[in-house]
Scaffold this motif. Structure first.
Motif, PDB file in Angstrom:
ATOM      1  N   TRP A  32       0.764  -1.236   0.000  1.00 15.00           N
ATOM      2  CA  TRP A  32       0.000   0.000   0.000  1.00 15.00           C
ATOM      3  C   TRP A  32       0.802   1.297   0.000  1.00 15.00           C
ATOM      4  N   SER A  33       2.080   1.256   0.316  1.00 12.44           N
ATOM      5  CA  SER A  33       2.807   2.522   0.436  1.00 12.44           C
ATOM      6  C   SER A  33       2.853   3.291  -0.881  1.00 12.44           C
ATOM      7  N   ALA A  34       3.148   2.648  -1.992  1.00 13.70           N
ATOM      8  CA  ALA A  34       3.236   3.364  -3.272  1.00 13.70           C
ATOM      9  C   ALA A  34       1.877   3.928  -3.707  1.00 13.70           C
ATOM     10  N   PRO A  35       0.794   3.123  -3.692  1.00 18.74           N
ATOM     11  CA  PRO A  35      -0.507   3.709  -4.068  1.00 18.74           C
ATOM     12  C   PRO A  35      -0.945   4.846  -3.143  1.00 18.74           C
ATOM     13  N   LEU A  36      -0.659   4.710  -1.851  1.00 20.63           N
ATOM     14  CA  LEU A  36      -1.029   5.775  -0.914  1.00 20.63           C
ATOM     15  C   LEU A  36      -0.212   7.041  -1.166  1.00 20.63           C
ATOM     16  N   ARG A  37       1.072   6.877  -1.509  1.00 22.64           N
ATOM     17  CA  ARG A  37       1.900   8.050  -1.847  1.00 22.64           C
ATOM     18  C   ARG A  37       1.344   8.753  -3.077  1.00 22.64           C
ATOM     19  N   ALA A  50       3.931  14.184   0.382  1.00 26.85           N
ATOM     20  CA  ALA A  50       3.133  12.965   0.239  1.00 26.85           C
ATOM     21  C   ALA A  50       3.832  11.805   0.949  1.00 26.85           C
ATOM     22  N   GLN A  51       5.131  11.690   0.747  1.00 27.00           N
ATOM     23  CA  GLN A  51       5.917  10.632   1.407  1.00 27.00           C
ATOM     24  C   GLN A  51       5.815  10.762   2.919  1.00 27.00           C
ATOM     25  N   GLU A  52       5.926  11.984   3.409  1.00 23.55           N
ATOM     26  CA  GLU A  52       5.857  12.212   4.854  1.00 23.55           C
ATOM     27  C   GLU A  52       4.487  11.837   5.413  1.00 23.55           C
ATOM     28  N   VAL A  53       3.426  12.208   4.696  1.00 25.66           N
ATOM     29  CA  VAL A  53       2.070  11.871   5.138  1.00 25.66           C
ATOM     30  C   VAL A  53       1.914  10.352   5.228  1.00 25.66           C
ATOM     31  N   VAL A  54       2.377   9.647   4.211  1.00 30.73           N
ATOM     32  CA  VAL A  54       2.236   8.192   4.195  1.00 30.73           C
ATOM     33  C   VAL A  54       3.072   7.559   5.308  1.00 30.73           C
ATOM     34  N   GLN A  55       4.270   8.048   5.520  1.00 25.04           N
ATOM     35  CA  GLN A  55       5.102   7.501   6.598  1.00 25.04           C
ATOM     36  C   GLN A  55       4.402   7.698   7.950  1.00 25.04           C
ATOM     37  N   GLU A  56       3.833   8.874   8.146  1.00 30.26           N
ATOM     38  CA  GLU A  56       3.120   9.134   9.404  1.00 30.26           C
ATOM     39  C   GLU A  56       1.946   8.182   9.576  1.00 30.26           C
ATOM     40  N   ILE A  57       1.256   7.881   8.482  1.00 33.72           N
ATOM     41  CA  ILE A  57       0.114   6.964   8.536  1.00 33.72           C
ATOM     42  C   ILE A  57       0.578   5.582   8.979  1.00 33.72           C
ATOM     43  N   PHE A  58       1.675   5.107   8.396  1.00 28.17           N
ATOM     44  CA  PHE A  58       2.149   3.774   8.750  1.00 28.17           C
ATOM     45  C   PHE A  58       2.698   3.726  10.180  1.00 28.17           C
ATOM     46  N   VAL A  59       3.335   4.776  10.627  1.00 28.41           N
ATOM     47  CA  VAL A  59       3.789   4.821  12.018  1.00 28.41           C
ATOM     48  C   VAL A  59       2.572   4.782  12.937  1.00 28.41           C
ATOM     49  N   SER A  60       1.572   5.575  12.610  1.00 35.39           N
ATOM     50  CA  SER A  60       0.347   5.605  13.405  1.00 35.39           C
ATOM     51  C   SER A  60      -0.359   4.251  13.374  1.00 35.39           C
ATOM     52  N   LEU A  61      -0.390   3.628  12.200  1.00 33.58           N
ATOM     53  CA  LEU A  61      -1.021   2.309  12.076  1.00 33.58           C
ATOM     54  C   LEU A  61      -0.358   1.327  13.038  1.00 33.58           C
ATOM     55  N   TRP A  62       0.974   1.301  13.050  1.00 33.61           N
ATOM     56  CA  TRP A  62       1.686   0.364  13.923  1.00 33.61           C
ATOM     57  C   TRP A  62       1.458   0.711  15.403  1.00 33.61           C
ATOM     58  N   MET A  63       1.541   1.999  15.732  1.00 32.52           N
ATOM     59  CA  MET A  63       1.401   2.408  17.128  1.00 32.52           C
ATOM     60  C   MET A  63      -0.018   2.162  17.670  1.00 32.52           C
ATOM     61  N   ASN A  64      -1.014   2.258  16.791  1.00 28.47           N
ATOM     62  CA  ASN A  64      -2.414   2.129  17.217  1.00 28.47           C
ATOM     63  C   ASN A  64      -3.064   0.843  16.705  1.00 28.47           C
ATOM     64  N   ARG A  65      -2.269  -0.130  16.355  1.00 31.82           N
ATOM     65  CA  ARG A  65      -2.780  -1.354  15.722  1.00 31.82           C
ATOM     66  C   ARG A  65      -3.781  -2.103  16.591  1.00 31.82           C
ATOM     67  N   ARG A  66      -3.629  -2.019  17.895  1.00 29.08           N
ATOM     68  CA  ARG A  66      -4.534  -2.768  18.788  1.00 29.08           C
ATOM     69  C   ARG A  66      -5.965  -2.235  18.759  1.00 29.08           C
ATOM     70  N   ARG A  67      -6.132  -1.022  18.273  1.00 27.24           N
ATOM     71  CA  ARG A  67      -7.471  -0.416  18.216  1.00 27.24           C
ATOM     72  C   ARG A  67      -8.192  -0.675  16.900  1.00 27.24           C
ATOM     73  N   LEU A  78      -6.795   3.067   5.532  1.00 23.01           N
ATOM     74  CA  LEU A  78      -5.562   3.714   5.068  1.00 23.01           C
ATOM     75  C   LEU A  78      -5.869   4.860   4.104  1.00 23.01           C
ATOM     76  N   LEU A  79      -6.790   4.632   3.181  1.00 30.04           N
ATOM     77  CA  LEU A  79      -7.147   5.685   2.222  1.00 30.04           C
ATOM     78  C   LEU A  79      -7.743   6.898   2.930  1.00 30.04           C
ATOM     79  N   ARG A  80      -8.631   6.646   3.876  1.00 32.89           N
ATOM     80  CA  ARG A  80      -9.256   7.753   4.615  1.00 32.89           C
ATOM     81  C   ARG A  80      -8.216   8.493   5.451  1.00 32.89           C
ATOM     82  N   ALA A  81      -7.308   7.759   6.072  1.00 32.71           N
ATOM     83  CA  ALA A  81      -6.271   8.388   6.884  1.00 32.71           C
ATOM     84  C   ALA A  81      -5.373   9.277   6.023  1.00 32.71           C
ATOM     85  N   VAL A  82      -4.982   8.788   4.855  1.00 33.28           N
ATOM     86  CA  VAL A  82      -4.147   9.589   3.950  1.00 33.28           C
ATOM     87  C   VAL A  82      -4.924  10.818   3.492  1.00 33.28           C
TER      88      VAL A  82
END
Length: 184
Positions: A32-37, A50-67, A78-82
């Protein structure tokens, strides 16, 4: 070579992600990283942002994965978050642009609160030593902005600091300098 994780089953993928499965996370990132970028770039019109936004999304995804909710589509999440983060970045850009315009308009009187103090030899006698007493990074930012007429973004890039850091440094430095002018 690592085992590849199949992300076609959303529920299984989200469960694996929630349990901390790094292979699942890597597979999601690779898929998903390339399509999201590209999607973020279509909104922002800037690859680096765009790269920074996507990186932040993936960091957030990992940090908040339990939710995460296994019933909801990870792709849609992922699309909505981006989308949301890219729009927030557009809003931040607009605020920065307005602030820069305001600062450019105020530049002649940015350090002296009273316009009649601007250009006053006494003010300059106080101001130059006061600038010299600023911490090294603050002094450099003030000099680049007021003496070299560089924009905040250019200063941030040149000094390898964030735009917000430049704005904060300038705000605090100008406030300190104004205080020194008032004291004398």
């Amino acid at each position: 070579m690592e085992d590849l994780f199949d992300i076609s089953d959303n529920r299984r993928t989200v469960r694996a992600l929630k349990s901390g499965d790094e292979a699942a996370f890597r597979a999601i990132y690779m898929a998903w990283s390339a399509p999201l970028r590209r999607y973020a770039d279509s909104i922002l019109r800037n690859e680096a942002d765009a790269q920074e936004v996507v990186q932040e999304i993936f960091v957030s995804l990992w940090m908040n994965r339990r939710r995460l909710d296994e019933e909801k589509s990870l792709r849609n999440y992922l699309l909505r978050a981006v989308h949301n983060n890219a729009l927030r970045e557009c809003q931040r850009r607009e605020v920065r642009r307005r602030n820069e315009e305001r600062l450019r308009a105020e530049r002649p009187t940015a350090l002296a609160e009273n316009p009649e103090e601007e250009g006053n030899p006494r003010t300059e006698e106080i101001l130059l030593p006061a600038i010299a007493r600023l911490p090294r990074q603050s002094r450099r930012v003030v000099e680049m902005n007021f003496l070299e007429n560089k924009k905040h973004a250019a200063i941030a890039s040149e000094l390898s600091i964030s735009l917000r850091t430049v704005e904060t440094i300038l705000y605090k430095a100008v406030r300190r300098l104004r205080g020194e002018i008032k004291k004398n």
